[in-house]
Scaffold this active site. Structure first.
Site, PDB file in Angstrom:
ATOM      1  N   HIS A 466       1.272  -1.002  -0.192  1.00 15.21           N
ATOM      2  CA  HIS A 466       0.122  -0.033   0.366  1.00 15.21           C
ATOM      3  C   HIS A 466       0.987   1.314   0.139  1.00 15.21           C
ATOM      4  O   HIS A 466       0.672   2.137  -0.399  1.00 15.21           O
ATOM      5  CB  HIS A 466      -0.773  -0.122   1.213  1.00 15.21           C
ATOM      6  N   GLU A 467       2.116   1.300   1.219  1.00 15.16           N
ATOM      7  CA  GLU A 467       2.467   2.283   1.308  1.00 15.16           C
ATOM      8  C   GLU A 467       3.491   2.411  -0.021  1.00 15.16           C
ATOM      9  O   GLU A 467       3.824   4.356  -1.158  1.00 15.16           O
ATOM     10  CB  GLU A 467       3.525   2.405   2.316  1.00 15.16           C
ATOM     11  N   HIS A 470       1.546   4.352  -3.332  1.00 18.67           N
ATOM     12  CA  HIS A 470       2.296   6.084  -2.967  1.00 18.67           C
ATOM     13  C   HIS A 470       2.579   6.187  -3.298  1.00 18.67           C
ATOM     14  O   HIS A 470       3.500   7.332  -4.010  1.00 18.67           O
ATOM     15  CB  HIS A 470       1.429   6.206  -1.010  1.00 18.67           C
ATOM     16  N   HIS A 473       3.321   7.092  -7.362  1.00 21.12           N
ATOM     17  CA  HIS A 473       2.820   7.818  -7.331  1.00 21.12           C
ATOM     18  C   HIS A 473       3.928   9.091  -7.162  1.00 21.12           C
ATOM     19  O   HIS A 473       3.344   9.962  -8.139  1.00 21.12           O
ATOM     20  CB  HIS A 473       1.743   8.825  -6.521  1.00 21.12           C
TER      21      HIS A 473
END
Length: 674
Positions: A466-467, A470, A473
């Site tokens: 999940h991290e 990010h 991105h």
């Protein structure tokens, strides 16, 4: 002055954390703040006619040195807090709030940006976008207010900064100070790996035996495996008491008075700006747009989630009865019996999987997925960072340096709980341009000894993916202006890349390649892998319900008149929902840091589910090709979303990728609720 705070000289352009002392921050902060104020004054007072270059573009870089200093300071305050840094946080908060109010409410700046916006049709697309956003931000900060309303807005900003800082520090104090010793004769049911982690936690604090702390990677498995119901109750109540005045810090860490004042100030701020309440103000620039649309989405999921939870509760209660307990299934029972039910229905024992899920193996999986999707490569290098176990990598593509990636993965008493992605610096293309320095922070249980493998739970592995979603991105950002780079997007769009990246963890070809036994190197057996994936959705009713409770309570806090008694409001919302008593909110109000440690997710905790509607549909775009690493779909994802930052409205970026808006059915299927 310490030049290392603003002119970084470490390897690959990182700061030299070994040359930074807490005593350096205050004088350098004052100097850089004064310099930034002087530069902004020069823009506001410029006698030349307003233009994009001398106004909007100039504002993009005017705070560079100040932001570099603050990125170091706030990163350290999150990952390695101490009394000196906490005191500096309390000192800086009102000063920065006052500075922000004066800048964002300056009528001269507002007039200049408005004048540039009148010429918007002549601007390049990105230039037009940042002009639009700058003007909107000034309006929403109160630049159009005058007289008493203007003065009051500045006072509100300063006070909110103080309150949210204190909220965060209170939660950190309760998390840091709580220790539950577990005697040798009360370890029944706990797997060996967990007992070893509990002993490592005790050793880290200079204690003998084994302990439970409020680190999620310790307390959740303790609640899942401990056969000692009384100890589970003690641990659970301590976990949920953080910030309530009933935690380790006592009344000194009671956040409830702070919450009441925060809610009142948010509501007053919104009304000063002409909105009926804070939710209307907060949601206006997001994809959802209104509280009604948010509530509609959440309630579409509430009924199937609670229906599944009720079915599971019947099974768990029967298991409780088999153990001779005649009372109700309590919150500290749910995880314990859910784990037993998972093992029974799926012939699955999470402890058996642990040896295959080492941190290094899962990092290999994370990086391999990034390489197969986007061509990224990762080379580790040594740098003086803030703790010995923090790691750094050069991220390249085709020989070109794309970013620096830093991972801080292990819990420590001085680190705030949770997991997050931040940057020491973001991407932009002004002048020679700037590559991003991205930081992922987690709170995994550290290995027993230095050099020993660190084992992750399945939830830990999901958090890792999940991290890093990010992080992609930021790494793939390709815009000109800092204010729209990376994750500078609508709140309910920001979780799309992170939640989308989680899907690759669940793919057999990824697990087969990387989930390997730490001693033998053998891959995770196919039948165990399949049972793991099936078991991952076994408690979907619980997980979805506890999330929805938090999201709906957050939304209710910010609609209408502000609550003077937050706990009474929380209880009223959950009662109206007929929420299951055995499933409390994922984040109880006194430690709901997403909402009260800043403005980030206030009235916006729903955004994880809003983004999940899209991430389920986005992964379906790969599945529809028959190749979860389809190069063309990955290229389109990068070109339409990951590289674009906030250069266009979120709904336009989504449509460019998928050519239609998604529905909720893909989310429900993904969670196993239909």
């Amino acid at each position: 002055m310490n030049p290392e705070l603003t002119q970084w000289t470490g390897p690959e352009g990182l700061p030299r954390f070994d040359l930074i002392n807490d005593a350096d921050f205050a004088p350098d902060f004052e100097a850089e703040l004064a310099a930034a104020e002087a530069a902004i004054e020069a823009i506001a007072a410029n006698p030349e006619a307003p233009s994009f270059e001398n106004t909007v573009a100039a504002l993009e870089t005017v705070e560079d040195r100040l932001n570099r200093l603050l990125s170091i300071f706030y990163n350290l305050s999150g990952v390695d807090s101490n009394p000196a840094r906490q005191e500096l946080q309390r000192k800086f908060a009102p000063v920065l709030a006052d500075y922000g109010s004066r800048v964002n409410m300056d009528p001269r700046l507002y007039a200049r940006v408005a004048a540039v916006w009148e010429q918007a049709d002549s601007l390049a697309p990105e230039d037009r976008r940042i002009t639009e956003l700058t003007l909107r931000n000034l309006k929403r900060a109160g630049a159009g207010l005058t007289g008493e309303a203007r003065d009051r807005m500045a006072q509100i900003s300063a006070r909110r900064a103080v309150l949210t800082t204190q909220f965060s520090q209170n939660v950190l104090t309760d998390e840091r100070d709580y220790v539950l010793p577990i005697a040798d004769d009360r370890l029944a049911g706990l797997p060996d790996w967990l007992v070893r982690s509990m002993r490592a936690a005790a050793k880290e604090r200079g204690l003998d035996g084994q302990i439970v702390t409020l680190n999620r990677s310790l307390i959740v498995p303790f609640l899942e495996y401990s056969e000692d119901r009384a100890l589970r109750e003690v641990a659970f109540k301590a976990w949920t008491a953080r910030g309530s005045g009933q935690g380790a810090g006592g009344e000194a860490t009671d956040n409830l008075p702070l919450i009441a004042e925060i809610l009142a100030l948010r509501n007053e701020r919104a009304r000063l700006l002409g909105y009926p309440d804070y939710a209307a103000y907060r949601l206006e620039p997001e994809m959802a747009g209104t509280a009604e649309r948010v509530e509609d989405l959440l309630m579409q999921v509430w009924e199937p989630a609670t229906r599944r939870a009720a079915e599971d509760q019947e099974k768990l209660t029967a298991m409780l009865r088999d153990d001779g307990v005649n009372g109700a299934l309590e919150p500290w029972d749910w995880r314990f019996y859910a784990e037993k039910l998972r093992a029974r229905e799926h012939d699955f024992d999470a402890a058996v999987v642990k040896p295959y899920l080492t941190l290094d193996a899962m990092l290999g999986a994370v990086f391999d997925v990034a390489h197969r999707l986007f061509g990224l490569e990762f080379q580790p290098f040594t740098a003086p960072l803030w703790a010995p176990d923090v790691r750094a990598w050069r991220v390249t593509r085709g020989g070109k340096l794309m970013a620096i990636f830093v991972g801080d993965y292990f819990a420590r008493p001085t680190k705030r709980s949770g997991a997050w992605c931040s940057t020491l610096q973001g991407q932009h293309k002004i002048g020679e341009g700037q590559r991003p320095i991205v930081v992922n922070v987690c709170n995994f249980t550290p290995p027993e000894e230095p050099g020993a493998p660190a084992f992750l739970s399945w939830d830990d592995a999901r958090t890792l993916f999940h991290e890093f979603g990010h992080a992609t991105h930021h790494i793939l950002s390709d815009v000109t202006w800092p204010s729209i780079s990376g994750t500078s997007v609508a709140l309910d769009f920001v979780e799309l890349p992170s939640q989308l990246y989680e899907h690759w963890l669940e793919q057999p070809q990824v697990l087969d390649a990387h989930a390997r036994h730490y001693e033998t190197g053998e891959p995770l057996p196919a039948d165990l892998r399949d049972r793991l994936l099936a078991a991952g959705k076994a408690d979907a009713g619980f997980g979805t319900t506890e999330y929805l409770e938090s999201a709906l309570v957050d939304l209710a806090f910010h609609r209408g008149a502000p609550a003077t008694d937050a706990m009474a409001k929380q209880a009223a919302v959950l009662d109206a929902l007929n929420a299951p008593p055995a499933i409390p909110m994922r984040h109880a109000t006194p430690h709901f840091a997403h909402v009260f440690s800043g403005e980030g997710y206030a009235s916006g905790y729903y955004s994880y589910m809003w983004s999940e509607v899209m991430d389920a549909d986005a992964f379906a775009a790969f599945e529809e090709t028959g190749d979860i690493f389809d190069p063309e779909t990955a290229r389109r994802l990068e070109q339409t979303i990951l590289s674009k930052g906030g250069s266009s409205p979120a709904d336009e970026l989504w449509i460019a990728f998928r050519e239609r808006m998604p529905g909720v059915d893909a989310l429900l299927r993904g969670r196993g609720l239909i």
